[in-house]
Motif scaffolding. Structure first.
Motif: not given
Ligand code: SPV
Ligand code: MN
Length: 621
Positions: A43-47, A50-51, A127-131, A158-163
């Motif tokens: 997962c990148t930072d792209s909307p 995230i969606l 598996l989700f890989v998140r940064f 984590e999308d709602l809680l972290y940058r």
């Protein structure tokens, strides 16, 4: 990297390869191979990315849509509703000891056990890989972190809680000193909750700055960047001369548009979140703070940007801001509440008609339903929560994302104390505050039903559950942190839970708004105070004015006397318990702890000789 590339596919591989960090690639490759997921999503930072995560949480059934747009509900298993302290352990190499209050086991043994459990655990799952970035982007405070999880709910939370931190990893490349989290909910039952609770483990490897969490979904056990990240962050902070604290950060609005920032440490369920969100003030964070000394002042940032808050008791009168956010469209994840007809939700203390039936953490529920042990099952779980981005709150402070952080003007320690501490007091100085208000903090453990008292437990700085260094060192770090400052912030204690001898609370829930304004004025020395053996307390006239101005309430002298009476015997008993604790349970307790407690004991004894066991505040003026 070949096998990894095969599982990842072209698009995901490219996303990963944009980050030039071999350690990261190796870490991901190792756990993809071990956990063996059917599919990996980077997962990148792209909307869009995230969606996708949110949609996957819904598609898999870990979350369900509710009536209001953006609202979803998630359930954790019936026996997976809170932090599992017993199975949360530090993995320590032989020869390393964190002291008797910190749960630990042998590192090699723990790593073997957890890797055995992780083997093939993600088969059939994605598996989700998140940064992410703990703290504002591009800041000296911040720590990049990578999360691997097979739970869409965890990744979505984590999308709602972290940058978002993908671009930060790309920018930092090999220079990233990141924390690592591996989570699997394990096998799921038909309600999509973790099945193998007997194999629930949260293992923290400080050496590798990696935390493993398996066979659990409850956020406090699984959302890596929250309480799991706190442990390695506390350890790093101690090595580098800064602090990781279980503290809110808020702006208290003083006269002439002045904003003074306070941090506040309270144990769970003691009013921390509700204080930080008080109407009229502004919120930077409700749970965790990183503090650093810079140019002679203390600055702080919130590693988070959202709230995972307790929903029990949230009502339109006492919690106007949260209430508003929970009743408008936009993303909210409710967990372990009751879902009623028409996809509406209910929780304990919501202030409306309690429903007769619905769906909750026990499955289909109707009034009177009992669990296997014969206990009646409540509508929502007492630890039911809401998760939202703080930008949803009308009083979010503009400094939230400031890479420099805010300047700390005051530090507050609070606990649940029915019989000892006055509602608000200021310490004589930094050391007195650290010792008598922070290190000596006691709190009652249970969310008491009316009249029933909880079990009193010491909880230094409200941070005991998360400490990853010996307690004596942690206290020493705090003492040292106050040195070399131009003007150290004042340290205060608050107690919202003081009762009279009949068990009635002496304060209203809303009174905390007044204590905040008083502390704000004190931090600028704009109001006087009365010296007592345990600290400086407010003068009646000042509080009377503030109650009128802040709450439009008449504050009687009788109420003041009851609330601020010095309870000498209870205070002496605290000192005795706390001294005993540090003497017998903690090695390397700094000598200042014993000296300052002893001085306080002497002051109390002297007062008792002249005035007796209960001393009206008027006697000190
Ligand atoms: C707490 O219990 O202190 C919380 C929630 O803030 S948890 O994520 O469970 O730690
Ligand atoms: Mn907390």
């Amino acid at each position: 990297m070949n096998t990894l590339k095969e599982v990842l596919g072209e698009e995901n591989s490219q996303k990963l390869m944009k980050i030039d960090n071999p350690e990261l690639h190796q870490f991901i490759a190792k756990y993809v191979e071990l956990c063996n997921p059917d599919k990996v999503f980077v997962c990148t930072d792209s909307p869009e990315d995230i969606l996708y995560v949110r949609q996957e949480a819904l598609r898999a059934g870990e979350e369900k849509e509710l009536a209001l747009e953006g609202h979803t509900v998630h359930f954790d298993g019936y026996h997976d509703q809170a932090r599992d302290k017993g199975n949360t352990k530090f993995l320590l190499p032989s020869g390393v000891n964190l002291g008797s209050d910190i749960n630990a086991m042998n590192r090699a043994e723990g790593l073997n056990e957890i890797h055995d459990i992780l083997k093939d655990i993600m088969r059939g799952h994605q598996l989700f890989v998140r940064f992410f970035c703990l703290g504002p982007l591009n800041s000296d405070f911040s720590i990049p972190a990578v999360q691997l999880t097979d739970s869409g709910y965890v990744a979505h939370s984590e999308d709602l809680l972290y940058r978002q931190g993908y671009e930060e990893f790309v920018r930092l490349g090999e220079a990233a000193r990141f924390l690592k989290f591996v989570h699997s909910a394990g096998e799921l039952d038909d309600r999509m909750t973790s099945k193998n609770i007997d194999k629930r483990r949260v293992y923290i490897d400080l050496e590798d700055e990696t935390v493993y969490s398996v066979n659990t979904q409850y956020g406090g056990n699984t959302i890596g960047l929250k309480k799991l990240a706190m442990r390695p962050a506390i350890n790093r902070a101690s090595r580098e001369g800064w602090l990781t604290e279980h503290m809110f950060i808020m702006g208290v609005h003083g006269p002439n548009s002045r904003i003074t920032y306070f941090t506040g440490a309270f144990p769970s369920l003691c009013g921390k979140t509700s204080t930080s969100m008080i109407k009229g003030e502004s919120i930077v964070g409700d749970d965790i703070a990183y503090l650093r000394k810079k140019d002679g002042v203390i600055r702080a940032v919130n590693p988070e940007k959202g709230i995972f808050g307790i929903i029990q008791g949230v009502n339109p009168k006492d919690d106007q801001i949260i209430w508003g956010a929970l009743h408008s469209t936009g993303e909210v994840i409710f967990s372990n509440v009751l879902v009623m007809e028409e996809k509406r939700v209910h929780w304990i203390g919501k202030d409306d008609e309690p429903p007769q039936k619905g769906f909750n953490y026990s499955g289909e529920w109707q009034l009177g339903k009992q669990d296997d042990d014969g206990n009646e099952i409540s509508t929502s779980h007492p630890n039911a929560r809401f998760t939202l981005d703080m930008k949803r709150l009308e009083n979010v402070d503009p400094a939230l994302d400031n890479p420099e952080g805010i300047v700390v003007g005051g530090i507050i320690y609070g606990g649940r104390d029915s019989d000892t501490k006055v509602p608000v007091a200021e310490s004589f100085d930094w050391v007195h505050g650290v010792v008598t208000m922070g290190a000596a903090l006691e709190s009652e453990t249970t969310a008491a039903t009316l009249g029933k008292e909880g079990v009193r437990k010491i909880n230094p700085m409200s941070n005991l559950d998360f400490l990853s260094i010996p307690l004596g060192n942690y206290i020493a770090d705090h003492l040292k942190f106050g040195t070399g400052l131009k003007n150290p912030p004042q340290i205060f204690s608050v107690n919202y839970f003081i009762k009279d001898s009949e068990g009635n609370f002496l304060n209203d829930k809303t009174d905390k708004a007044v204590w905040l304004k008083w502390m704000e004025l004190r931090s600028h020395k704009e109001v006087g105070a009365i010296k007592t053996p345990t600290g400086l307390i407010p003068r009646y006239e000042d509080l009377k004015k503030l109650f009128r101005a802040v709450l439009n309430k008449e504050y009687s002298e009788a109420a003041y006397i009851k609330q601020f009476t010095l309870r000498v015997a209870e205070n002496l008993a605290t000192i005795e318990r706390v001294t005993e604790f540090y003497k017998t349970k903690v090695s390397d307790t700094p000598q200042a702890v014993f000296t300052v407690l002893e001085e306080q004991r002497q002051r109390l004894i002297e007062v008792r000789e002249k005035q007796g066991d209960y001393v009206s505040p008027l006697k000190f003026s």
